[in-house]
Scaffold this active site. Structure first.
Site, PDB file in Angstrom:
ATOM      1  N   ASP A   1      30.610  55.737 -73.510  1.00 54.83           N
ATOM      2  CA  ASP A   1      31.592  54.838 -74.086  1.00 54.83           C
ATOM      3  C   ASP A   1      32.545  55.446 -75.274  1.00 54.83           C
ATOM      4  OD1 ASP A   1      30.255  52.661 -73.254  1.00 54.83           O
ATOM      5  OD2 ASP A   1      28.564  52.341 -75.011  1.00 54.83           O
TER       6      ASP A   1
ATOM      7  N   TYR B   1      27.815  45.108 -74.918  1.00 54.01           N
ATOM      8  CA  TYR B   1      27.095  45.670 -76.093  1.00 54.01           C
ATOM      9  C   TYR B   1      28.067  45.653 -77.329  1.00 54.01           C
ATOM     10  CZ  TYR B   1      22.298  46.975 -75.108  1.00 54.01           C
ATOM     11  OH  TYR B   1      20.834  47.075 -75.032  1.00 54.01           O
TER      12      TYR B   1
END
Ligand code: CO
Length: 638
Positions: A302, A386
């Site tokens: 990420d 998320y």
């Protein structure tokens, strides 16, 4: 109440201040003036941090250079460049070609990629085969493709897309995957390379909506809860310098890491004592555990593949943050190098945190109790499905806590068969097993730069003449002298912790001043050691690493993990097995959240918390929290 934002053109008062809007514009203009960049994207424009030695010797009013660091991607050739631009000299100070790498994927690429896929006839035909005709309900979510050794992918900038179908306009698309339909896109050409179609799997039937407008029966019995600080907060802010009680530090914000802390210090007996020079999350990897062709590539980096700073939310008072809040904006860029400001990206506030300390002397009928207050500085990033909240807490007893708050929507597949590698969370909807690994880079400077690290394990004394009743145990400290010796795992059964000390400075008891790193929840990866993901993110296989400070050693899976075969970063640097004793060191702590999904994690996951603590151990002569005054009681505490 919020404070007003500092004007973007204010004079830069410290070398670590983030680039202002004007400086970002200047950096891009300077590099554009020297180079023909028509076909280029700008994956990163950020402060080029001045050398540590310069920052540490900096005195208010000293002149200093301002520099920007840029990563540039030539879409025409697929080549990547790094530039350092002097904002003081108005020129490009260095320009370097970085071969065989792919920079992070940018938001503009995601939007362009989705549009290209949806317009592609082969994709539309694959949808038609599934009875899907309304393209407005289709969502195409581009993912990094990873590196699995496929020859036809080498050298291309690729994205592999996951597709979804909303049940209604504005519906929760993550609940309705179009399983087994995977468009692959060349992001340089912005063209579909292929449509992988693994066969028709019915889209799960339920909408699983979560938005307020789809939730008719909200509970009615919640009364207002107000946080008020009638005299304002107890912190002071000057630019990006923050002072709160005895704590002080600076903040920065980078496209890749988001919030960065610098020069964290604590005022003790009239002196500001240094604790950390720089602290940030340096990488984050989310490996998924389903081996089937549509799922095995799901391994998100990420930070290195996306950038949690670029994905930061603009926070809202009363919703994300409660109380007397000071926000900071993040000055970022879009992929064309144009300034993009994320307003209210970083939140600073105070929280009551229960009881700090208490004792009752019943013989005197006397109670001493202090309430704990903590300073909170945080930001939240949305990475596709998320959400991650990244929170630093500072306490009055000298403790620093780091906590990640995980929420958002589970990554799901449609159920083609028994979900061995996931959990059924709604009819025909399989939430995939996965893990989240977070890597912290902690540049400790405890009372100066020369520090060492000890591992402390508690051991039981053997039974014998000195321990006749078998009750004895003791803490055993072992110096970790070199990088290889410092590659360690947690061990809750020995109450293991790692103690960072300055061997050249002692407290009044003659102990070296130190802080201990106290692990919280943790786990190891379940991916095989030879798996592509562990080759690319081998830093995850140890919880602790320690390296001697090197300015260029910033990211544990290397500078460019996107589509990289692996081997870079911590495993490579530490091959040299350099000394880490009584020198300037960087501590890397990895922590993993293991996620076997529950039905209760769906449709939006209630926040899960994971993190660690840094606690003073002999850093102070005694508890630094004894001078916290008692609260004005509404009635007698007796
Ligand atoms: Co999870």
């Amino acid at each position: 109440m919020t404070f007003s934002h500092p004007p973007s053109d204010s004079v830069v008062k410290h070398p670590l201040e983030p680039l202002t809007v004007a400086e970002v514009q200047a950096a891009v203009a300077i590099v554009r003036a020297e180079r023909n960049l028509d076909q280029f994207r700008f994956p990163c424009v950020t402060l080029h941090e001045p050398p540590k030695s310069l920052v540490l010797s900096y005195q208010t009013g000293d002149p200093f250079e301002r520099e920007a660091f840029l990563i540039l991607l030539d879409n025409a050739t697929g080549q990547t460049y790094e530039a350092i631009v002097s904002l003081t000299q108005n020129n490009v100070k260095s320009w370097q070609h970085i071969p065989n790498v792919q920079p992070n994927i940018m938001a503009d690429e995601l939007a362009e990629c989705e549009a290209v896929v949806k317009a592609h006839p082969e994709f539309q035909a694959a949808l038609a085969k599934r009875g899907i005709s309304d393209l407005d309900l289709v969502v195409v979510d581009p993912w990094a493709i990873g590196h699995f050794g496929f020859a036809d992918e080498v050298g291309l900038r690729l994205s592999r897309c996951i597709c979804y179908l909303r049940q209604q306009p504005g519906g929760n698309f993550y609940a309705r995957p179009i399983d087994g339909l995977i468009p692959v896109v060349d992001l340089n050409k912005m063209a579909v390379v292929r449509i992988e179609d693994m066969g028709v799997v019915p889209v799960p039937p339920e909408g699983s909506e979560y938005a307020t407008r789809f939730t008719p029966n909200l509970r009615q019995d919640i009364k207002p809860l107000h946080i008020t600080q009638p005299e304002g907060p107890s912190f002071e802010v000057d630019g990006h310098f923050i002072r709160w009680q005895k704590w002080q530090f600076r903040i920065g914000f980078t496209p890749r890491e988001g919030l960065v802390l610098y020069t964290v210090g604590y005022e003790d007996q009239g002196q500001v004592r240094s604790i950390l020079y720089r602290a940030s999350m340096a990488e984050m990897v989310v490996p998924y555990g389903d081996p089937r062709p549509q799922h095995f590539r799901k391994n998100a980096f990420d930070l290195g593949e996306h950038g949690v700073g670029l994905l930061a939310n603009s926070l809202k008072l009363g919703c994300d943050c409660l109380g007397e809040i000071r926000y900071f904006d993040a000055v970022l860029t879009n992929s064309r190098g144009e300034v993009s400001v994320t307003e209210n990206a970083v939140c600073l506030h105070e929280e009551d945190y229960g009881i700090l300390w208490k004792h009752t002397d019943w013989r005197l009928d006397e109670v001493e109790v202090r309430r704990s207050r903590r300073l909170v500085i945080s930001f939240i990033a949305t990475v596709d499905n998320y959400e991650y909240g990244f929170f630093w807490y500072f306490y009055q007893d000298g403790t620093i806590q780091y906590e990640v708050k995980l929420t958002g929507i589970l990554l799901c597949g449609a159920l083609a068969d028994y979900p061995k590698y996931g959990t059924l969370v709604a009819p025909q909807l399989n939430a995939l097993n996965h893990q989240h690994f977070f890597c912290m880079r902690l540049d400790f400077d405890l009372d100066g730069s020369e520090n060492s690290v000890y591992e402390v394990n508690s051991e039981a004394e053997a039974i014998g003449p000195e321990n006749p009743y078998g009750n004895a145990f003791y803490a055993k400290s072992t110096l970790l002298p070199t990088e290889k010796a410092a590659q360690r795992l947690i061990d809750p059964f020995t109450a293991r912790y790692w103690k960072i000390v300055n061997p050249n400075a002692t407290n009044r008891l003659g102990q070296p001043v130190g802080f201990k790193l106290v692990a919280g929840e943790n786990v190891l990866p379940f991916a095989h050691p030879d798996s592509p993901i562990l080759k690319r993110a081998r830093f995850m296989t140890k919880h602790l690493w320690v390296t001697p400070y090197q300015a260029a050693e910033r990211y544990p899976a290397g500078d460019y993990p996107n589509q990289h075969p692996g081997g870079e970063g911590l495993p490579k640097w530490t091959e040299a097995d350099r000394s880490i004793e009584n020198t300037d060191i960087v501590v890397w702590y990895n922590f993993g959240h293991h996620h076997i999904p529950r039905p209760e994690d769906f449709p939006v996951m209630p926040t899960a918390y994971i993190g660690f603590m840094l606690k003073p151990v002999g850093f102070f002569d005694a508890s630094p929290a004894m001078d916290v005054p008692p609260s004005a009681a509404k009635q007698s505490c007796h």
